[in-house]
Design a protein around this motif. Sequence first.
Motif, PDB file in Angstrom:
ATOM      1  N   ALA A   1      -3.076 -10.192  -0.339  1.00  0.00           N
ATOM      2  CA  ALA A   1      -4.191  -9.862   0.550  1.00  0.00           C
ATOM      3  C   ALA A   1      -3.809  -8.710   1.456  1.00  0.00           C
ATOM      4  O   ALA A   1      -2.792  -8.736   2.119  1.00  0.00           O
ATOM      5  CB  ALA A   1      -4.551 -11.086   1.384  1.00  0.00           C
ATOM      6  N   GLY A   2      -4.644  -7.677   1.451  1.00  0.00           N
ATOM      7  CA  GLY A   2      -4.429  -6.552   2.346  1.00  0.00           C
ATOM      8  C   GLY A   2      -3.490  -5.491   1.820  1.00  0.00           C
ATOM      9  O   GLY A   2      -3.257  -4.511   2.501  1.00  0.00           O
TER      10      GLY A   2
ATOM     11  N   HIS B   1       5.870  -0.717  -6.311  1.00  0.00           N
ATOM     12  CA  HIS B   1       4.786  -1.612  -5.925  1.00  0.00           C
ATOM     13  C   HIS B   1       3.898  -1.993  -7.098  1.00  0.00           C
ATOM     14  O   HIS B   1       3.855  -1.316  -8.129  1.00  0.00           O
ATOM     15  CB  HIS B   1       3.938  -0.979  -4.820  1.00  0.00           C
ATOM     16  CG  HIS B   1       3.148   0.216  -5.287  1.00  0.00           C
ATOM     17  ND1 HIS B   1       1.997   0.105  -6.029  1.00  0.00           N
ATOM     18  CD2 HIS B   1       3.346   1.553  -5.111  1.00  0.00           C
ATOM     19  CE1 HIS B   1       1.513   1.311  -6.294  1.00  0.00           C
ATOM     20  NE2 HIS B   1       2.316   2.210  -5.753  1.00  0.00           N
ATOM     21  N   GLY B   2       3.131  -3.071  -6.922  1.00  0.00           N
ATOM     22  CA  GLY B   2       2.164  -3.501  -7.916  1.00  0.00           C
ATOM     23  C   GLY B   2       0.846  -2.770  -7.766  1.00  0.00           C
ATOM     24  O   GLY B   2       0.578  -2.090  -6.772  1.00  0.00           O
TER      25      GLY B   2
ATOM     26  N   ASP C   1      -0.145  -0.733   3.157  1.00  0.00           N
ATOM     27  CA  ASP C   1       0.799  -1.189   4.176  1.00  0.00           C
ATOM     28  C   ASP C   1       1.340  -2.574   3.852  1.00  0.00           C
ATOM     29  O   ASP C   1       2.469  -2.913   4.219  1.00  0.00           O
ATOM     30  CB  ASP C   1       0.125  -1.213   5.547  1.00  0.00           C
ATOM     31  CG  ASP C   1      -0.117   0.187   6.110  1.00  0.00           C
ATOM     32  OD1 ASP C   1       0.158   1.166   5.387  1.00  0.00           O
ATOM     33  OD2 ASP C   1      -0.580   0.287   7.261  1.00  0.00           O
ATOM     34  N   GLY C   2       0.535  -3.397   3.179  1.00  0.00           N
ATOM     35  CA  GLY C   2       0.994  -4.731   2.820  1.00  0.00           C
ATOM     36  C   GLY C   2       2.183  -4.711   1.882  1.00  0.00           C
ATOM     37  O   GLY C   2       3.041  -5.600   1.930  1.00  0.00           O
ATOM     38  N   HIS C   3       2.227  -3.719   0.999  1.00  0.00           N
ATOM     39  CA  HIS C   3       3.407  -3.571   0.155  1.00  0.00           C
ATOM     40  C   HIS C   3       4.641  -3.354   1.020  1.00  0.00           C
ATOM     41  O   HIS C   3       5.699  -3.932   0.783  1.00  0.00           O
ATOM     42  CB  HIS C   3       3.250  -2.369  -0.793  1.00  0.00           C
ATOM     43  CG  HIS C   3       2.207  -2.540  -1.854  1.00  0.00           C
ATOM     44  ND1 HIS C   3       1.064  -1.778  -1.899  1.00  0.00           N
ATOM     45  CD2 HIS C   3       2.140  -3.377  -2.906  1.00  0.00           C
ATOM     46  CE1 HIS C   3       0.341  -2.144  -2.942  1.00  0.00           C
ATOM     47  NE2 HIS C   3       0.964  -3.117  -3.577  1.00  0.00           N
ATOM     48  N   TRP C   4       4.475  -2.486   2.021  1.00  0.00           N
ATOM     49  CA  TRP C   4       5.622  -2.162   2.857  1.00  0.00           C
ATOM     50  C   TRP C   4       6.084  -3.377   3.669  1.00  0.00           C
ATOM     51  O   TRP C   4       7.296  -3.579   3.874  1.00  0.00           O
ATOM     52  CB  TRP C   4       5.311  -1.000   3.804  1.00  0.00           C
ATOM     53  CG  TRP C   4       6.478  -0.709   4.701  1.00  0.00           C
ATOM     54  CD1 TRP C   4       6.580  -0.952   6.033  1.00  0.00           C
ATOM     55  CD2 TRP C   4       7.739  -0.161   4.296  1.00  0.00           C
ATOM     56  NE1 TRP C   4       7.824  -0.595   6.492  1.00  0.00           N
ATOM     57  CE2 TRP C   4       8.553  -0.108   5.443  1.00  0.00           C
ATOM     58  CE3 TRP C   4       8.246   0.282   3.082  1.00  0.00           C
ATOM     59  CZ2 TRP C   4       9.855   0.375   5.404  1.00  0.00           C
ATOM     60  CZ3 TRP C   4       9.553   0.749   3.039  1.00  0.00           C
ATOM     61  CH2 TRP C   4      10.337   0.797   4.199  1.00  0.00           C
ATOM     62  N   ALA C   5       5.162  -4.199   4.118  1.00  0.00           N
ATOM     63  CA  ALA C   5       5.528  -5.373   4.914  1.00  0.00           C
ATOM     64  C   ALA C   5       6.494  -6.276   4.147  1.00  0.00           C
ATOM     65  O   ALA C   5       7.369  -6.923   4.749  1.00  0.00           O
ATOM     66  CB  ALA C   5       4.280  -6.146   5.315  1.00  0.00           C
TER      67      ALA C   5
ATOM     68  N   ASN D   1       0.396 -13.033  -7.344  1.00  0.00           N
ATOM     69  CA  ASN D   1       0.654 -12.335  -6.083  1.00  0.00           C
ATOM     70  C   ASN D   1       1.515 -13.162  -5.140  1.00  0.00           C
ATOM     71  O   ASN D   1       2.391 -12.633  -4.449  1.00  0.00           O
ATOM     72  CB  ASN D   1      -0.663 -11.991  -5.399  1.00  0.00           C
ATOM     73  CG  ASN D   1      -1.492 -11.008  -6.204  1.00  0.00           C
ATOM     74  OD1 ASN D   1      -0.944 -10.148  -6.895  1.00  0.00           O
ATOM     75  ND2 ASN D   1      -2.806 -11.132  -6.135  1.00  0.00           N
ATOM     76  N   GLY D   2       1.264 -14.454  -5.117  1.00  0.00           N
ATOM     77  CA  GLY D   2       1.968 -15.305  -4.168  1.00  0.00           C
ATOM     78  C   GLY D   2       3.444 -15.466  -4.441  1.00  0.00           C
ATOM     79  O   GLY D   2       4.209 -15.858  -3.553  1.00  0.00           O
TER      80      GLY D   2
END
Length: 299
Positions: A10-11, A106-107, A113-117, A281-282
């Motif tokens: 998500a995000g 990344h996927g 930004d969520g990838h970076w988190a 994703n999870g």
Amino acid sequence: MKITRRTILAGLTVGAASKNAFAAPSFVTPDIPPLDPRDYAEARRHFSTGLIKHHPAPETAPPLGTPPGAVRITYPGGPDGSIPLIAWHSQYEPSQKLKPAVLFLHGGNATGDGHWALMKAYWEAGFVVLLPSFRAENGQPGNYSGFYDETADALAAATYLENMPGIDRNRFFIAGHSNGGTLTLLAAMTRKFRAAAPISAGVSAWRYFGRYSDEICFDPENQDEFIMRSSVCFGKSLKCPAFLFRGNQEQPFDQDHQLLIDRVREAGISIDRKLLPGTHNGVVPGAIGESIKFFNQFT
């Protein structure tokens, strides 16, 4: 039937386009993907993908900024360095004591930004991490090629990271999720990393484009286009130990994954696989944690 394209947590990306994932493909998927006897790096030197469509990556997303904790850089993407692309790396102080590093792919088909988190786990574990974007993503130059030229971008990002000051080239790793896991395997068959950790990776281009046929941008009648995007066809080319991770609530490892593992092991390279709790994703946070444990075996 229209479905919403899978998102990468998500995000992580925004504006994911709606895809007809069940459109009938215009090609035949082989029961057993062929084994190409060539080294993949050598095969790449003699192959250029023939794009019949020229368009951006198939996910729309805003231009890239600089998320918290990241340093934004531009690296020369592609095999000839002609495409300037954005990447983020973790903040660190170079020192005489060299640091291990992780290139994370990344996927999906856009960077967020969520990838970076998710990268925080790596730098907290003492790794310098670089997360590159790829051609045609987030309004950047270039054309989407469906894994082939994106592999060249990943390799260019690897060269950038290993040449950053204070990086230990003997502890230089690669990991990635989903599409990034697919690229992780292709990159690790082209050049040597210390180890690789693909998460929810695809190994057969026939299977991927059979599901996402609207993303085909090359001649589907040319079998070489599929072969050059399929790590299962080059299992004997893997140049480092690898650990494949997957969620127990997503599509299971299939016969093509087992075939890849068999071919890699025949070449004397260590490879294993593991199911972890979670969806497509999870599973990512847990798999990143497992990749850190895996990489620490080599540090």
